[in-house]
Design a protein around this motif. Structure first.
Motif, mmCIF file in Angstrom:
data_model
loop_
_atom_site.group_PDB
_atom_site.id
_atom_site.type_symbol
_atom_site.label_atom_id
_atom_site.label_comp_id
_atom_site.label_asym_id
_atom_site.label_seq_id
_atom_site.Cartn_x
_atom_site.Cartn_y
_atom_site.Cartn_z
ATOM 1 N N ALA A 100 0.826 -1.205 0.000
ATOM 2 C CA ALA A 100 0.000 0.000 0.000
ATOM 3 C C ALA A 100 0.864 1.261 0.000
ATOM 4 O O ALA A 100 0.573 2.236 -0.705
ATOM 5 C CB ALA A 100 -0.923 -0.012 1.222
ATOM 6 N N ILE A 101 1.932 1.259 0.790
ATOM 7 C CA ILE A 101 2.819 2.427 0.848
ATOM 8 C C ILE A 101 3.514 2.637 -0.498
ATOM 9 O O ILE A 101 3.628 3.763 -0.999
ATOM 10 C CB ILE A 101 3.848 2.255 1.981
ATOM 11 C CG1 ILE A 101 3.137 2.317 3.339
ATOM 12 C CG2 ILE A 101 4.933 3.319 1.905
ATOM 13 C CD1 ILE A 101 4.031 2.008 4.518
ATOM 14 N N ASP A 102 3.970 1.527 -1.104
ATOM 15 C CA ASP A 102 4.606 1.642 -2.414
ATOM 16 C C ASP A 102 3.609 2.142 -3.455
ATOM 17 O O ASP A 102 3.964 2.943 -4.329
ATOM 18 C CB ASP A 102 5.169 0.278 -2.829
ATOM 19 C CG ASP A 102 5.948 0.354 -4.128
ATOM 20 O OD1 ASP A 102 6.977 1.046 -4.168
ATOM 21 O OD2 ASP A 102 5.513 -0.273 -5.121
ATOM 22 N N GLY A 103 2.366 1.685 -3.347
ATOM 23 C CA GLY A 103 1.344 2.178 -4.265
ATOM 24 C C GLY A 103 1.090 3.663 -4.083
ATOM 25 O O GLY A 103 0.858 4.399 -5.055
ATOM 26 N N ARG A 104 1.138 4.113 -2.837
ATOM 27 C CA ARG A 104 0.945 5.547 -2.579
ATOM 28 C C ARG A 104 2.081 6.357 -3.182
ATOM 29 O O ARG A 104 1.846 7.408 -3.788
ATOM 30 C CB ARG A 104 0.864 5.782 -1.073
ATOM 31 C CG ARG A 104 0.636 7.245 -0.694
ATOM 32 C CD ARG A 104 0.432 7.395 0.793
ATOM 33 N NE ARG A 104 0.165 8.776 1.147
ATOM 34 C CZ ARG A 104 -0.141 9.192 2.368
ATOM 35 N NH1 ARG A 104 -0.222 8.321 3.356
ATOM 36 N NH2 ARG A 104 -0.380 10.470 2.614
ATOM 37 N N ARG A 105 3.312 5.884 -3.032
ATOM 38 C CA ARG A 105 4.451 6.591 -3.612
ATOM 39 C C ARG A 105 4.356 6.628 -5.137
ATOM 40 O O ARG A 105 4.641 7.653 -5.768
ATOM 41 C CB ARG A 105 5.751 5.920 -3.182
ATOM 42 C CG ARG A 105 6.083 6.084 -1.699
ATOM 43 C CD ARG A 105 7.343 5.315 -1.351
ATOM 44 N NE ARG A 105 7.696 5.474 0.056
ATOM 45 C CZ ARG A 105 8.697 4.831 0.657
ATOM 46 N NH1 ARG A 105 9.442 3.973 -0.045
ATOM 47 N NH2 ARG A 105 8.956 5.040 1.926
ATOM 48 N N THR A 106 3.943 5.507 -5.727
ATOM 49 C CA THR A 106 3.794 5.465 -7.181
ATOM 50 C C THR A 106 2.730 6.450 -7.643
ATOM 51 O O THR A 106 2.903 7.150 -8.647
ATOM 52 C CB THR A 106 3.424 4.040 -7.631
ATOM 53 O OG1 THR A 106 4.442 3.132 -7.196
ATOM 54 C CG2 THR A 106 3.282 3.967 -9.142
ATOM 55 N N ALA A 107 1.610 6.500 -6.894
ATOM 56 C CA ALA A 107 0.545 7.434 -7.253
ATOM 57 C C ALA A 107 1.008 8.881 -7.121
ATOM 58 O O ALA A 107 0.664 9.738 -7.958
ATOM 59 C CB ALA A 107 -0.673 7.195 -6.357
ATOM 60 N N GLN A 108 1.793 9.177 -6.095
ATOM 61 C CA GLN A 108 2.297 10.532 -5.928
ATOM 62 C C GLN A 108 3.240 10.915 -7.061
ATOM 63 O O GLN A 108 3.181 12.031 -7.591
ATOM 64 C CB GLN A 108 3.013 10.649 -4.582
ATOM 65 C CG GLN A 108 2.071 10.650 -3.385
ATOM 66 C CD GLN A 108 2.813 10.678 -2.055
ATOM 67 O OE1 GLN A 108 3.994 10.351 -1.981
ATOM 68 N NE2 GLN A 108 2.110 11.076 -1.001
#
Length: 318
Positions: A283-291
């Motif tokens: 989830a954290i990696d997905g958030r970074r990718t989205a940012q």
């Protein structure tokens, strides 16, 4: 965070409420599955969910409730969720609540693996580490020689695979389909399928008044839980809320302990924490990718700086 997402706190509270309802659904189904056949419980879960949507939403939405551009994929998605419910409740007949929930929560790991070929998403090194770590957690829970029943583990894994397919289909449908329509189709397909099969599959006892209320509560927990889930993700980004989903593992462990006297052993608890940690990492990696994607789009949308014409200097020239 409050400036960018003014309803973030409300969304978090709605999500926590949804997760608690899902744990209550599983715990109630586990208690009832000791007496009543699983098909009847699955039918009750979807029939009450369907009835709630018809009573509360059909008068205002009318045909909008069933309007969809992709009916075939809606039906397949709803069938996947029906399979999740059936496998999950059947597994809970012979499996503790915490371990079953943890194995089903391996679904995001499977989604990560399927996202490449099915959604065209790139899997970075951090997600590969999370996937491998998460599956190690599953092995710790379902290790040979452990106390869990092999049949129950297989059923929980079936629920996880079905849930992963459900999530992939949800992401494919989200750009064109309204969340309420997707929620309605899950209730409609689940009710229709189980209603057709129920006369041949239900050979159990008739419930008394208390058990009838508990059976009815399955649909209330499921319908209201999914409604709160949709409201939560409507007002806040998935990258913010996804790590919170793993609070359900904590609540499942506590309710399994206090409600059924079932507490994971040492290795099982390590496995549950490992799966939860891997999911949060994804989830954290997905958030970074989205940012990063958002920043790239914002940069691309900025107007190019105007070129300035410099007049030749009248001073020193070289």
């Amino acid at each position: 965070m409050s400036d960018t997402h003014p309803h973030a706190l409300r969304s978090i509270l709605l999500l926590l409420g949804a997760l608690f309802l899902f744990v209550l659904l599983d715990a109630t189904a586990k208690r009832l599955a000791a007496t009543y056949p699983v098909p009847m419980l699955v039918w009750s879960r979807y029939a009450l969910h369907f009835l709630l949507m018809v009573v509360l939403l059909a008068p205002s939405m009318r045909l909008k409730l069933v309007t969809t551009r992709r009916p075939g994929r809606q039906i397949v998605r709803a069938t996947c969720l029906l399979a999740v419910t059936f496998f999950n409740i059947t597994a809970l007949q012979v499996m503790p609540l915490a371990e079953t929930t943890a194995i089903v929560f391996a679904a995001p790991l499977m989604v990560t693996l399927m996202a490449g070929p099915l959604l065209g998403e790139r899997i970075g090194p951090l997600r590969w580490v999370a996937v491998v770590t998460g599956f190690v957690g599953v092995l710790l829970i379902a290790r040979p020689g452990g106390a869990l029943v092999a049949e129950g583990v297989a059923l929980a894994l079936g629920a996880a695979v079905s849930y992963a397919a459900y999530q992939i289909l949800t992401r494919q449908l989200s750009p064109t389909e309204a969340p309420v329509n997707m929620l309605f189709y899950t209730a409609l397909v689940g009710t229709a399928a189980t209603s057709l099969a129920l006369p041949w599959l239900w050979q159990g006892p008739m419930p008394g008044p208390l058990d009838a209320l508990l059976i009815a509560s399955l649909g209330i927990y499921g319908g209201c839980g999914h409604f709160l889930l949709i409201r939560a993700f409507r007002d806040a980004p998935a990258s913010m809320l996804s790590p919170i989903l793993y609070v359900q593992l904590l609540w499942a462990t506590l309710i399994g302990w206090f409600g059924f006297g079932q507490l994971p052993d040492g290795w099982g608890l390590v496995g549950i924490l490992t799966i939860g940690g891997a999911g949060v990492l994804i989830a954290i990696d997905g958030r970074r990718t989205a940012q990063r994607r958002h920043e790239a789009l914002a940069t691309a949308a900025e107007p190019a700086p105007a070129q300035t014409r410099f007049a030749p200097s009248k001073g020193r020239n070289r």
